[in-house]
Write a protein that holds these residues in place. Structure first.
Motif, PDB file in Angstrom:
ATOM      1  N   GLY A   9       0.815  -1.214   0.000  1.00 48.66           N
ATOM      2  CA  GLY A   9       0.000   0.000   0.000  1.00 48.66           C
ATOM      3  C   GLY A   9       0.843   1.257   0.000  1.00 48.66           C
ATOM      4  N   PRO A  11       3.515   3.983  -2.337  1.00 52.57           N
ATOM      5  CA  PRO A  11       3.284   4.749  -3.565  1.00 52.57           C
ATOM      6  C   PRO A  11       3.115   3.872  -4.804  1.00 52.57           C
ATOM      7  N   GLY A  13       2.115   0.594  -5.061  1.00 57.18           N
ATOM      8  CA  GLY A  13       0.881  -0.190  -5.031  1.00 57.18           C
ATOM      9  C   GLY A  13      -0.350   0.684  -5.223  1.00 57.18           C
ATOM     10  N   GLY A  36       8.924   1.699   3.745  1.00 56.91           N
ATOM     11  CA  GLY A  36      10.050   2.604   3.914  1.00 56.91           C
ATOM     12  C   GLY A  36       9.534   4.022   4.130  1.00 56.91           C
ATOM     13  N   GLY A 256       7.969  -0.390  -8.153  1.00 61.35           N
ATOM     14  CA  GLY A 256       8.448   0.331  -6.974  1.00 61.35           C
ATOM     15  C   GLY A 256       9.802  -0.175  -6.499  1.00 61.35           C
ATOM     16  N   VAL A 265      10.043   7.920  -4.229  1.00 63.06           N
ATOM     17  CA  VAL A 265       8.596   7.922  -4.398  1.00 63.06           C
ATOM     18  C   VAL A 265       8.221   8.126  -5.876  1.00 63.06           C
ATOM     19  N   SER A 266       8.903   9.075  -6.538  1.00 63.52           N
ATOM     20  CA  SER A 266       8.540   9.395  -7.930  1.00 63.52           C
ATOM     21  C   SER A 266       8.649   8.158  -8.818  1.00 63.52           C
ATOM     22  N   ALA A 268       8.515   5.023  -7.823  1.00 65.73           N
ATOM     23  CA  ALA A 268       7.511   4.035  -7.406  1.00 65.73           C
ATOM     24  C   ALA A 268       6.148   4.368  -8.020  1.00 65.73           C
TER      25      ALA A 268
END
Ligand SMILES: Cc1cc2nc3c(=O)[nH]c(=O)nc-3n(C[C@H](O)[C@H](O)[C@H](O)COP(=O)(O)OP(=O)(O)OC[C@H]3O[C@@H](n4cnc5c(N)ncnc54)[C@H](O)[C@@H]3O)c2cc1C
Length: 287
Positions: A9, A11, A13, A36, A256, A265-266, A268
């Motif tokens: 759950g 970024p 997913g 993370g 991810g 994050v970007s 993922a």
């Protein structure tokens, strides 16, 4: 039967699930405790937050966004993923679900323990996958290190193969699990030793236990454990995918941090979008 079960759950997913849901697919997200992202004090390098945002807020907002779009989201621990002829079965600590496709967005968690001897004996009696390596311990005595749902799942995979299994909780609480050929020892472990392969466990009270093999199932299972069990290609502990986030197994995608590269994050979110779109394409042809 879900069109897609998204495992994770974070970024990656959530991003995958948004694309699938907006294409009218039946989507289930299952996520557990560890990401993370929640450990990130402040994210300053992701688009759209003028003062940055804490990792925890971003993570929770992602889950909420999925829920608000009508995606079913469950906070449960995934312990098993199985491949059947034309569907997948995902088992959690509470229930099981079936789907036509699976997206692995499980982050980077690696199942390991800090015990003397583990590194040295990896591959020589120390294993991270009961279903992969259990066969080598037919009628032998083995130990499983761990005390949670995943340790029990690994023990269950060994029960009909090994002679005797000892669950070593390494100082943690004993699980409520009983079986004829399973013992539980809660003592803290000092060392795993052996000349050329695993032979003995020494506990902190200096007592010892002879064993033929050690299965490490500490905490929850992560991407590497699931990938190994499914037969996915892994390189340097990362799941190998193609441009569309397809793994080597039809219907299984990964995105991810678990695919390696830039752990941000970007990336993922981008890979999640690609995995979601690839699933939509797959379902167009195979549904
Ligand atoms: C301290 C720290 C600081 C960071 N700072 C930044 C930053 O400033 N900027 C940036 O872009 N990135 C940063 N990152 C990296 C960023 O957090 C990751 O790249 C991003 O979260 C990856 O997203 P993901 O969806 O692939 O995995 P994750 O966010 O790790 O999500 C993995 C998901 O899988 C679930 N899961 C795993 N195993 C199971 C299981 N057995 N059962 C059920 N669910 C399971 C978890 O619960 C989680 O929901 C930082 C990371 C850390 C640790």
């Amino acid at each position: 039967m879900f069109d897609v079960i998204v495992l994770g759950g974070g970024p990656a997913g959530v991003s995958a699930s948004l694309y699938c849901k907006r294409a009218n697919k039946e989507v289930l997200i299952i996520y557990g405790e560890e990401s993370g992202l929640v450990k990130a004090h402040k994210i300053d390098n992701y688009y759209g937050f003028e003062n940055g945002i804490s990792g925890e807020s971003l993570y929770n907002a992602g889950i909420k966004q999925a829920q608000n779009l009508g995606i079913e989201v469950l906070k449960e621990e995934v312990i098993k993923i199985e491949i059947f002829n034309d569907f997948f079965k995902v088992t959690t600590n509470k229930s099981s679900f079936e789907s036509k496709t699976v997206i692995l967005a499980l982050g980077t968690k690696k199942n390991t323990v800090k015990i003397q001897g583990v590194k040295e004996l990896e591959g020589r009696g120390i294993s991270y996958c009961a279903i992969c390596d259990g066969f080598f311990y037919k009628n032998k005595d083995v130990v499983v290190i761990g005390n949670g749902n995943y340790a029990i799942a690994e023990t269950n995979d060994l029960i009909n193969i090994a002679n005797k299994i000892t669950i070593l909780t390494n100082g943690k609480k004993a699980p409520e699990f009983r079986a004829d050929n399973v013992d539980i020892v809660t003592k803290e472990i000092k060392e795993i030793s052996g000349k050329n392969k695993v032979e003995e466990i020494t506990f902190k009270d200096n007592s010892t236990l002879k064993t033929d093999g050690v299965f490490i199932a500490n905490g929850t299972a992560g991407p590497v454990e699931f990938a190994k069990k499914l037969g996915l290609i892994i390189k340097d502990d990362k799941i190998v995918v193609d441009e569309e986030m397809k793994t080597n197994i039809r219907g299984i995608y990964a995105c991810g941090d678990c695919t390696g590269g830039l752990l941000q994050v970007s990336k993922a979110v981008y890979e999640g979008a690609k995995a979601g779109l690839a699933v939509i394409d797959y379902l167009k042809v195979n549904d």
